[in-house]
Design a protein around this motif. Structure first.
Motif, mmCIF file in Angstrom:
data_model
loop_
_atom_site.group_PDB
_atom_site.id
_atom_site.type_symbol
_atom_site.label_atom_id
_atom_site.label_comp_id
_atom_site.label_asym_id
_atom_site.label_seq_id
_atom_site.Cartn_x
_atom_site.Cartn_y
_atom_site.Cartn_z
ATOM 1 N N THR A 173 0.827 -1.204 0.000
ATOM 2 C CA THR A 173 0.000 0.000 0.000
ATOM 3 C C THR A 173 0.860 1.252 0.000
ATOM 4 O OG1 THR A 173 -1.482 -1.277 1.387
ATOM 5 C CG2 THR A 173 -1.960 1.046 1.143
ATOM 6 N N MET A 174 1.937 1.222 0.783
ATOM 7 C CA MET A 174 2.756 2.421 0.903
ATOM 8 C C MET A 174 3.330 2.840 -0.452
ATOM 9 S SD MET A 174 2.234 2.839 4.055
ATOM 10 C CE MET A 174 3.040 4.404 4.116
ATOM 11 N N GLU A 175 3.715 1.846 -1.256
ATOM 12 C CA GLU A 175 4.366 2.171 -2.525
ATOM 13 C C GLU A 175 3.406 2.865 -3.504
ATOM 14 O OE1 GLU A 175 7.643 1.152 -2.974
ATOM 15 O OE2 GLU A 175 7.946 1.832 -5.023
ATOM 16 N N PHE A 176 2.113 2.573 -3.375
ATOM 17 C CA PHE A 176 1.169 3.095 -4.362
ATOM 18 C C PHE A 176 0.275 4.203 -3.818
ATOM 19 C CE2 PHE A 176 2.538 -0.999 -5.813
ATOM 20 C CZ PHE A 176 2.806 -0.755 -7.146
ATOM 21 N N GLN A 177 0.287 4.359 -2.513
ATOM 22 C CA GLN A 177 -0.625 5.306 -1.903
ATOM 23 C C GLN A 177 -0.344 6.757 -2.296
ATOM 24 O OE1 GLN A 177 -2.441 6.157 2.508
ATOM 25 N NE2 GLN A 177 -0.675 4.877 2.357
ATOM 26 N N PHE A 178 0.928 7.059 -2.551
ATOM 27 C CA PHE A 178 1.248 8.435 -2.947
ATOM 28 C C PHE A 178 0.498 8.800 -4.229
ATOM 29 C CE2 PHE A 178 4.951 6.990 -0.543
ATOM 30 C CZ PHE A 178 5.007 7.966 0.425
ATOM 31 N N GLY A 179 0.491 7.870 -5.167
ATOM 32 C CA GLY A 179 -0.203 8.142 -6.412
ATOM 33 C C GLY A 179 -1.715 8.169 -6.228
ATOM 34 N N PHE A 205 -7.592 5.569 -11.601
ATOM 35 C CA PHE A 205 -8.103 4.187 -11.434
ATOM 36 C C PHE A 205 -8.193 3.860 -9.937
ATOM 37 C CE2 PHE A 205 -5.798 3.118 -15.665
ATOM 38 C CZ PHE A 205 -6.893 3.558 -16.396
ATOM 39 N N TYR A 206 -8.788 4.751 -9.188
ATOM 40 C CA TYR A 206 -8.636 4.716 -7.734
ATOM 41 C C TYR A 206 -9.159 3.425 -7.093
ATOM 42 C CZ TYR A 206 -8.555 6.500 -2.971
ATOM 43 O OH TYR A 206 -8.300 6.670 -1.631
ATOM 44 N N LEU A 207 -10.436 3.141 -7.321
ATOM 45 C CA LEU A 207 -11.005 1.968 -6.649
ATOM 46 C C LEU A 207 -10.478 0.672 -7.262
ATOM 47 C CD1 LEU A 207 -14.644 3.196 -6.009
ATOM 48 C CD2 LEU A 207 -12.763 3.020 -4.377
ATOM 49 N N ALA A 208 -10.160 0.712 -8.557
ATOM 50 C CA ALA A 208 -9.562 -0.469 -9.185
ATOM 51 C C ALA A 208 -8.200 -0.757 -8.542
ATOM 52 C CB ALA A 208 -9.403 -0.239 -10.677
ATOM 53 N N MET A 209 -7.462 0.303 -8.310
ATOM 54 C CA MET A 209 -6.149 0.163 -7.677
ATOM 55 C C MET A 209 -6.299 -0.386 -6.258
ATOM 56 S SD MET A 209 -3.175 0.580 -8.715
ATOM 57 C CE MET A 209 -1.757 0.065 -7.761
ATOM 58 N N PHE A 210 -7.326 0.111 -5.572
ATOM 59 C CA PHE A 210 -7.579 -0.408 -4.222
ATOM 60 C C PHE A 210 -7.877 -1.901 -4.278
ATOM 61 C CE2 PHE A 210 -10.807 -1.535 -1.013
ATOM 62 C CZ PHE A 210 -9.990 -1.444 0.111
ATOM 63 N N ALA A 211 -8.676 -2.308 -5.270
ATOM 64 C CA ALA A 211 -9.013 -3.733 -5.391
ATOM 65 C C ALA A 211 -7.745 -4.556 -5.657
ATOM 66 C CB ALA A 211 -10.037 -3.947 -6.508
ATOM 67 N N ILE A 212 -6.851 -4.028 -6.495
ATOM 68 C CA ILE A 212 -5.591 -4.742 -6.760
ATOM 69 C C ILE A 212 -4.783 -4.881 -5.475
ATOM 70 C CG2 ILE A 212 -3.324 -4.517 -7.855
ATOM 71 C CD1 ILE A 212 -4.625 -3.439 -10.318
ATOM 72 N N LEU A 213 -4.636 -3.766 -4.759
ATOM 73 C CA LEU A 213 -3.818 -3.814 -3.539
ATOM 74 C C LEU A 213 -4.429 -4.751 -2.510
ATOM 75 C CD1 LEU A 213 -2.733 -0.089 -3.067
ATOM 76 C CD2 LEU A 213 -1.371 -2.004 -3.895
#
Lengths: 539, 384
Positions: free
Chosen positions: A73-79, B91-99
């Motif tokens: 999460t930390m790596e992508f949260q900035f974006g 792609f906010y929620l999509a990215m959340f789903a991936i993470l």
């Protein structure tokens, strides 16, 4: 600018970072402790050290995976949540994150699998090398992350580019050898070593209290207390304070931590306890110790430490200066927009000079965006309010810092005591001391989380000190988006954390796989060797 | 430092576009089979032991493989900050789903075998399924949206404003791309399982059956997507000549949303090798899955994935993330990179560390070479 979005983004960052940092310190320290234990095993060949390596290695593994999971999460949260921040400083901030992956995380993650799966496939020395590479990878990882974080605290080696509307790197070496980053690295990794030492110490103490795994526990305490004593001294002596005098905002952070409202005559006194009141600019029931603050803060008797009010007044001037740069920036933008179609990206010399002479304070002009869309139209009152905003919340900083230091000092005492008993008292540990060691297991975690609060709340109202206000750094998102991910992460992390704690306790209760026969056989051989006895080949 | 002037900005940009491709393909080739195996596990393994065999084929290596993903994120941040800022917030929620799905994997692998309960293990099997299938699907959906253009614009301050919705991402073409991506990685996971499990064992047999069907769907879907691009989707191109070493500000380049993406094949005919690799690789991998090939099947599968992913990049070049609602906000190789110094520093870091990474990764795979057998995982040790 929507403050709900800013608050929700900050809450999410704090939550995910604090969770991540429940696992990271233990990884940093335990990777080294395990590698030390395995080194002793390879050097002496005594099976008990291999059993120790495997036991602490298992606990290391259970903890490690959650560090990895929450690190994603930390790596992508900035974006995701800090999109404008990412655009604005990615040119500098992204590099250490990427190098962390290249140099450190790849190393750590590739070899951690082999550490667990390689026992039967590798020679002793090769496996030991793998253990050290995992430890090295973890610690290098911390180095690059703290170089990135150090840059947010003290942005060096970069300048603002008016056409691409962002900060750009001017010297990689300045970013790399940033004094704040170096101090943070030593402070943070040492804190990780203390965490792992207190963990090994506490769990071993619990075994001794129950009379279980005595040999293994005593050896573990000997290693952990020595390592922990050195590390806890390093945390405090090489603490973050060494970096506090390098810049204006770091000075503000120090003044806020000390609740020093007015500049005192050098050497300043240290406020041990008190109740800071931010609106009245005073600290009630303050207990002062003369001279100490000046000594800690400046390492001298005659250097003055600026108080909060003086710093606010200076920041008001910087806002006014920043507006000159902002004015130039707007003109440059308009000019480039029309010229670009002709393939001309040059900036007129007079505007360039006006901008460059004042660009160091550009970020201060952005503070006005909280009050007006066009900073150039800000009223004197708004400028005053924005200057006042440069004071971080004093009360939480004041107390978080004091609790952190108190925990740090108590950990030094704990480690020193156990080190003394291990080294000079024949590994004899009284039961009350063992009980205390068990109770002290959470202390370093608490101190580490408080340390994060001091560092990051102390940097407010900036994400990058003096460069970019937090309120401008967020993404263009809806509160619903943020609420969904916030609830999602909290729920997911909490479930995983509960599962992790359950497994940790299960494996601690289960205890190490101690092969007593193997250990005894080795001891017999060892004694025979020492007394010159004859060894039969079968042995 | 004057060193960074050694390589000009336009060359650095092309190199970093290329390296971005290397990272994404590296991720798909390595962690791709981990995701594939994760998604296949509940189906190739009927008993706990069979599932453990499948999981243990990737147990020691998936963690290192996943770093390709993390490094991809870091490298996009460092080399293409606008792409990092626009895509992940858009792609906010999509990215959340991936993470959220990927987060399940580290714990799933490590914790599954730590308790002896059937419910516990079944839960983790499905967690690993989600951790493999969901990201594989969403990555494809994302690519499908990028090819059509994404609804975002940049303000004068270069703040990215995304105006689409999460469900808008799930349009037919994007879903097709998602299916291609998912089935391609299922095929890849199956190919890996044939290498790492005993020939003729139930796991290997089921993997071959599912993998060859998945491969066929991937190939057909890829062909269909190509036709769709040719006849149903407009491409993007610059409306005027753009200097390749211009300052990084996407708003300064005029862009038209018209014509076909496939015009790239007229301008640069050699790029046809990418889709050819894609088709040949997938076809040969399917054949290998059916006929009993092992290592060769995996290599063909890798070639197929390499072809498919590089065909997307080469077709779009120099576009990286086109905007459907405000074409001039589109991100391209010439206007969305980091500064010359940062690109240079990062290039030096990559040139030093990528070979080192490849060397020790190869060594680790060599140490772990061999099939995962029932005897191995039921014996004592650190199996998952």
């Amino acid at each position: 600018m929507d403050l709900t979005i800013v608050d929700l983004s900050r809450l999410q960052f704090a939550m995910t970072a604090l969770y991540h940092f429940l696992f990271v310190p233990l990884t940093l320290g335990l990777s080294i402790l395990v590698a030390i234990m395995e080194t002793v095993y390879v050097m002496t060949g005594r099976p008990i050290w291999r059993q120790m390596t495997k036991f602490w290695g298992t606990l290391f593994g259970i903890n490690f995976v959650l560090g990895v999971a929450t690190g994603l999460t930390m790596e992508f949260q900035f974006g995701m949540n800090w999109s404008y921040y990412s655009h604005y400083v990615g040119d500098i901030f992204g590099a250490p994150l990427a190098i962390e992956g290249l140099m450190a995380f790849f190393l750590e993650a590739t070899f951690v699998g082999l550490f667990f799966f390689g026992w039967g496939r590798l020679s002793k020395v090769a496996h030991l090398t793998v253990a050290w590479l995992v430890a090295l990878g973890s610690n290098f990882s911390a180095l690059w992350i703290l170089i990135a974080n150090g840059w947010m605290q003290h942005p060096v080696g970069a300048t603002f580019d008016p056409i691409s509307m962002r900060m750009e790197m001017t010297s990689f070496f300045d970013v790399l050898f940033n004094p704040v980053a170096q101090a943070k690295f030593v402070h943070t990794t040492s804190a990780g070593y203390v965490t792992a030492s207190a963990f090994v110490l506490g769990v071993s103490a619990w075994y001794l209290l129950r009379g279980r795994h005595v040999e293994l526990a005593r050896r573990s305490i000997a290693v952990a207390s020595a390592f922990g004593l050195a590390a806890s001294l390093s945390v405090v002596l090489l603490g973050d304070e060494s970096g506090y005098d390098v810049s204006q905002n770091q000075k503000m952070k120090m003044a806020a931590i000390e609740a020093m409202w007015e500049t005192e005559k050098a050497p300043a006194s240290f406020t041990l306890l008190g109740l800071p009141d931010q609106s009245a600019h005073e600290t009630k029931w303050a207990v002062h110790i003369p001279w100490v603050m000046g000594l800690i803060g400046t390492r001298s008797l005659n250097t003055q430490i600026p108080g909060i009010e003086q710093l606010v007044a200076e920041n008001e001037d910087r806002i006014k200066d920043g507006l000159i740069a902002y004015d130039a920036l707007m003109q440059i933008r308009a000019k480039v927009k029309t010229d670009a179609a002709k393939g001309n990206f040059a900036i007129p010399a007079d505007l360039k000079k006006q901008f460059e002479d004042h660009s160091a304070d550009l970020g201060y002009a952005f503070l006005l965006k909280k009050y007006t869309d066009d900073p150039l139209k800000a009223t004197p009152e708004q400028i005053k309010m924005a200057a006042n905003d440069t004071v971080p919340p004093v009360f939480p900083l004041f107390w978080a810092f004091r609790f952190m230091v108190a925990l740090g000092i108590s950990l030094i005492a704990l480690m020193a005591y156990f080190f003394w008993q291990s080294s000079f008292r024949g590994l004899r540990f009284p039961r009350p001391a063992l009980r205390l060691a068990v109770w002290m297991i959470p202390a370093p975690w608490l101190a580490a989380e408080l340390g994060w609060v001091v560092a990051e709340v102390g940097r407010q109202p900036w994400t990058v000190d003096g460069i970019l206000p937090t309120a401008l750094s967020v993404s263009h998102l809806s509160a619903t988006d943020l609420a969904i991910t916030l609830v999602g992460f909290v729920a997911l992390y909490s479930v995983l954390f509960i599962i992790e704690m359950g497994l940790m306790l299960k494996y601690i209760r289960k205890g190490p796989h101690e092969d007593v026969a193997e250990t005894d056989a080795w001891m017999d051989r060892h004694e025979k060797r020492l007394t010159g006895g004859v060894l039969t080949p079968a042995e | 430092m004057i060193l960074h002037d050694l390589i000009s900005l336009d060359v650095l940009r092309v190199l970093w576009w290329f390296l971005l491709g290397v990272l994404l393909i590296g991720f798909a080739l390595t962690d791709g089979f981990d995701m594939g195996v994760g998604a296949l596990t509940p189906f190739v393994g009927k008993t706990d032991t069979e599932r453990r065999i499948a999981i243990n084929t990737i147990g020691p290596v998936w963690e290192g493989n996943q770093v390709w993903f993390i490094l991809g994120g870091g490298a996009i941040f460092a080399a293409w900050p606008p792409l990092y800022a626009v895509s992940f917030s858009g792609f906010y929620l999509a990215m959340f789903a991936i993470l959220a799905s990927l987060i399940l994997r580290p714990v799933g692998f490590k914790y599954r075998s730590k308790r002896d309960s059937e419910t516990w293990r079944t839960c983790w099997d499905w967690a690993l399924f989600v951790g493999g299938a969901v990201p594989a699907l969403i990555f494809g959906v994302a690519v499908g949206n990028v090819l059509q253009g994404v609804p975002f614009h940049l303000t004068d301050d270069l703040l990215s404003v995304y105006t689409g919705s999460f469900f808008g991402l799930l349009n037919p073409f994007a879903l097709l791309a998602g299916i291609v991506s998912l089935t391609m990685l299922l095929m890849h996971g199956a190919a890996w399982l044939t290498v790492k499990t005993e020939a003729g064992s139930p796991v290997a047999t089921r993997a071959r059956a599912i993998g060859s069907v998945a491969g066929f769907v991937a190939m057909a879907g890829y062909a269909l997507a190509g036709l769709w691009l040719a006849f149903g989707i407009d491409g993007y191109h610059f409306a005027a000549a753009v200097p390749a070493d211009m300052p990084s500000n996407p708003l300064l380049t005029p862009v038209d949303h018209a014509g076909s993406w496939l015009a790239a094949y007229g301008a640069r005919p050699w790029i046809i090798v990418a889709p050819v690799f894609g088709f040949v690789g997938m076809a040969m991998a399917i054949r290998g899955l059916k006929s009993g090939g092992e290592v060769s099947t995996l290599l063909w599968s890798k070639l197929g994935i390499f072809g498919v992913i590089s065909s997307v990049g080469l077709t779009m070049f120099p576009f990286i993330l086109p905007s459907s609602t405000d074409p001039k906000s589109s991100l391209t190789v010439w206007d969305s990179s980091s500064s010359q110094m940062t690109l240079f520093v990062m290039l030096v870091a990559a040139v030093i560390f990528v070979p080192i990474i490849l060397a020790y990764t190869a060594w680790v795979y060599k140490v772990l070479w061999g099939k995962v057998t029932e005897a191995e995982i039921t014996g004592e040790g650190h199996s998952y």
